[in-house]
Motif scaffolding. Structure first.
Motif, PDB file in Angstrom:
ATOM      1  N   ALA A 261      12.364 -15.441  -6.138  1.00 29.44           N
ATOM      2  CA  ALA A 261      13.665 -14.883  -5.775  1.00 29.44           C
ATOM      3  C   ALA A 261      14.679 -15.064  -6.897  1.00 29.44           C
ATOM      4  CB  ALA A 261      14.172 -15.546  -4.490  1.00 29.44           C
ATOM      5  N   ALA A 335      17.234 -17.567  -1.569  1.00 26.50           N
ATOM      6  CA  ALA A 335      16.928 -16.251  -1.005  1.00 26.50           C
ATOM      7  C   ALA A 335      18.196 -15.535  -0.583  1.00 26.50           C
ATOM      8  CB  ALA A 335      15.976 -16.403   0.185  1.00 26.50           C
ATOM      9  N   ALA A 338      20.270 -14.601  -3.729  1.00 27.65           N
ATOM     10  CA  ALA A 338      19.630 -13.516  -4.478  1.00 27.65           C
ATOM     11  C   ALA A 338      19.937 -12.168  -3.832  1.00 27.65           C
ATOM     12  CB  ALA A 338      18.122 -13.742  -4.546  1.00 27.65           C
ATOM     13  N   ILE A 339      19.947 -12.142  -2.511  1.00 30.13           N
ATOM     14  CA  ILE A 339      20.312 -10.907  -1.812  1.00 30.13           C
ATOM     15  C   ILE A 339      21.775 -10.569  -2.068  1.00 30.13           C
ATOM     16  CG2 ILE A 339      20.757  -9.963   0.491  1.00 30.13           C
ATOM     17  CD1 ILE A 339      18.086 -11.164   1.369  1.00 30.13           C
ATOM     18  N   GLY A 346      19.325  -5.590  -1.920  1.00 31.69           N
ATOM     19  CA  GLY A 346      18.529  -6.780  -1.632  1.00 31.69           C
ATOM     20  C   GLY A 346      17.909  -6.778  -0.252  1.00 31.69           C
ATOM     21  N   LEU A 353      12.736  -9.283  -1.633  1.00 28.18           N
ATOM     22  CA  LEU A 353      13.745 -10.284  -1.283  1.00 28.18           C
ATOM     23  C   LEU A 353      13.965 -10.399   0.219  1.00 28.18           C
ATOM     24  CD1 LEU A 353      16.502  -9.950  -4.016  1.00 28.18           C
ATOM     25  CD2 LEU A 353      15.037 -11.924  -3.554  1.00 28.18           C
ATOM     26  N   TRP A 357      13.566 -13.797   2.276  1.00 25.91           N
ATOM     27  CA  TRP A 357      14.693 -14.274   3.079  1.00 25.91           C
ATOM     28  C   TRP A 357      14.265 -14.535   4.522  1.00 25.91           C
ATOM     29  CZ3 TRP A 357      18.113 -10.982   6.357  1.00 25.91           C
ATOM     30  CH2 TRP A 357      19.307 -11.624   6.719  1.00 25.91           C
TER      31      TRP A 357
END
Length: 387
Positions: A261, A335, A338-339, A346, A353, A357
């Motif tokens: 991620a 996670a 990163a989104i 994302g 991702l 998540w």
């Protein structure tokens, strides 16, 4: 502690990562879309994993495994963790270490087929009314002549649908303790197909699609005394001796997904342009990346440190609890961030991702919730002070 990897460890990491990228990642999208892992696909990948020396690598060499020490095993698990759980667990199986606690006859009957890839094992502890409170289990086993008769229900039992047998934990009596009565627990091997043993489909989970759970029902299920694993009434002793490392396994696989991620977030921040420049130039993004990398390194060090201590024979429950707690919570944070860095993209299925998540959520629950890990850690801190 020596922080540099040995040549052998580097080879195992590189081999495992190459296998994951070539044999597992290409099938992720199909498993996510269908929630199904075709057994013909499993069989094909199994053969390749065996040829690469990656199958049952957690097992000792004398029973056909790779004989990895704990630290090297965690490095291997971290690489496998980058892939979908259904793919890496089913296709590159690691039989439960608790099978090593069996008698020679039990090892031959249950362990060896798992190492040969002929079947899988599953552990049955959790019940509808007994999750973290395993002493509260209601499923029972009673002696009847030279046999045992099992009654009760287990649920959330991972991959029981494909397992050839279950290792189930049953209440077999009570004992008096300073805190009152406590149930005695015994572990049993129960073969699929035994009369009175029924496996029903479990629940649909948002995490780890394709990695199934089941409900196990025991209704007058009769098994011989030879199917007791360990000693009668000593089921928790067997579990505590052989299953502690599963928390490190969860920590290591969480590290793998967190690394993936973070790499996606870094790539996006370096390429995506907004307001005339790459978004990685904005502090709102760059500081997130710095925090993600720092937290990931902390989780990695805690996990590998616990693995190193296990190899020295000095690891404690608190060490493993810290690793599991930190790694799973860091995975959730990375996670999510990163989104956030990817924005709406994302959450789209075109990227892994949203899967990472969703999958991250279960890691803070199974193999002991985050609250249980904190209880273990705080108890270890307070006990020397009389608290």
């Amino acid at each position: 502690m020596e922080f540099a990897l040995t040549d052998e460890q580097r080879m195992i990491v590189e081999t495992t990562r190459a296998f994951v990228e070539a044999e597992l990642l290409p099938h992720e999208a199909a498993v996510e879309r269908t929630g199904h892992l075709p057994m013909e696909l499993v069989a094909g990948i199994q053969k390749k994993a065996m040829a690469a020396g990656l199958y049952a690598a957690n097992m000792p060499q004398e029973v056909g495994g790779a004989g990895l020490d704990t630290l090297t095993w965690l490095l291997y698990e971290r690489e496998l963790g980058r892939a979908s759980y259904a793919l890496h667990w089913t296709c590159v199986a690691r039989p439960s270490n608790i099978l090593l606690a069996g008698t020679p006859e039990q090892r031959e009957r249950y362990l060896m087929p798992c190492i040969r890839g002929e079947t899988w094992d599953c552990l049955a502890m959790t019940e509808p009314d007994a999750g973290s409170d395993l002493r509260g289990m209601r499923a029972t086993a009673r002696r009847d002549g030279g046999d045992w008769v099992l009654d009760g229900t287990k649920h959330f039992i991972s991959h029981a649908d494909i397992a050839g047998f279950t290792i189930t934990f049953m209440a077999t009596g009570e004992e008096e303790t300073p805190r009152g009565k406590r149930k005695r627990i015994t572990a049993f091997f129960v073969d699929k197909g035994t009369p009175g043993f029924t496996i029903r489909p479990g629940y649909r989970s948002v995490s780890h699609r394709g990695y199934t759970n089941a409900i196990l029902e025991f209704d007058g299920c009769r098994i011989p005394d030879a199917n007791v694993l360990g000693e009668v009434h000593k089921g928790f002793d067997v579990a505590n001796e052989w299953l502690g490392a599963t928390r490190l396994q969860v920590a290591a696989t969480s590290l793998g997904r967190a690394e993936r991620a973070l790499a996606l977030a870094l790539g996006w921040a370096a390429e995506r342009r907004q307001f005339g420049q790459r978004i990685g130039k904005f502090q709102g993004v760059s500081f997130k990346l710095a925090d993600m990398a720092t937290e990931l390194k902390a989780a990695e060090l805690l996990t590998l440190w616990a693995g190193w201590k296990a190899d020295q024979g000095t690891v404690t429950d608190s060490d493993m609890a810290m690793a599991k707690l930190k790694a799973t919570e860091v995975l959730a944070m990375i996670a999510d961030e990163a989104i956030q860095i990817h924005g709406g993209m994302g959450l789209m299925e075109e990227l892994p991702l949203e899967r990472i998540w969703r999958d991250a959520r279960i890691e803070r629950i199974w193999e002991g919730t985050s609250e249980i890990q904190r209880h273990i850690i705080s108890r270890a801190l307070l006990r020397p002070l009389g608290g």
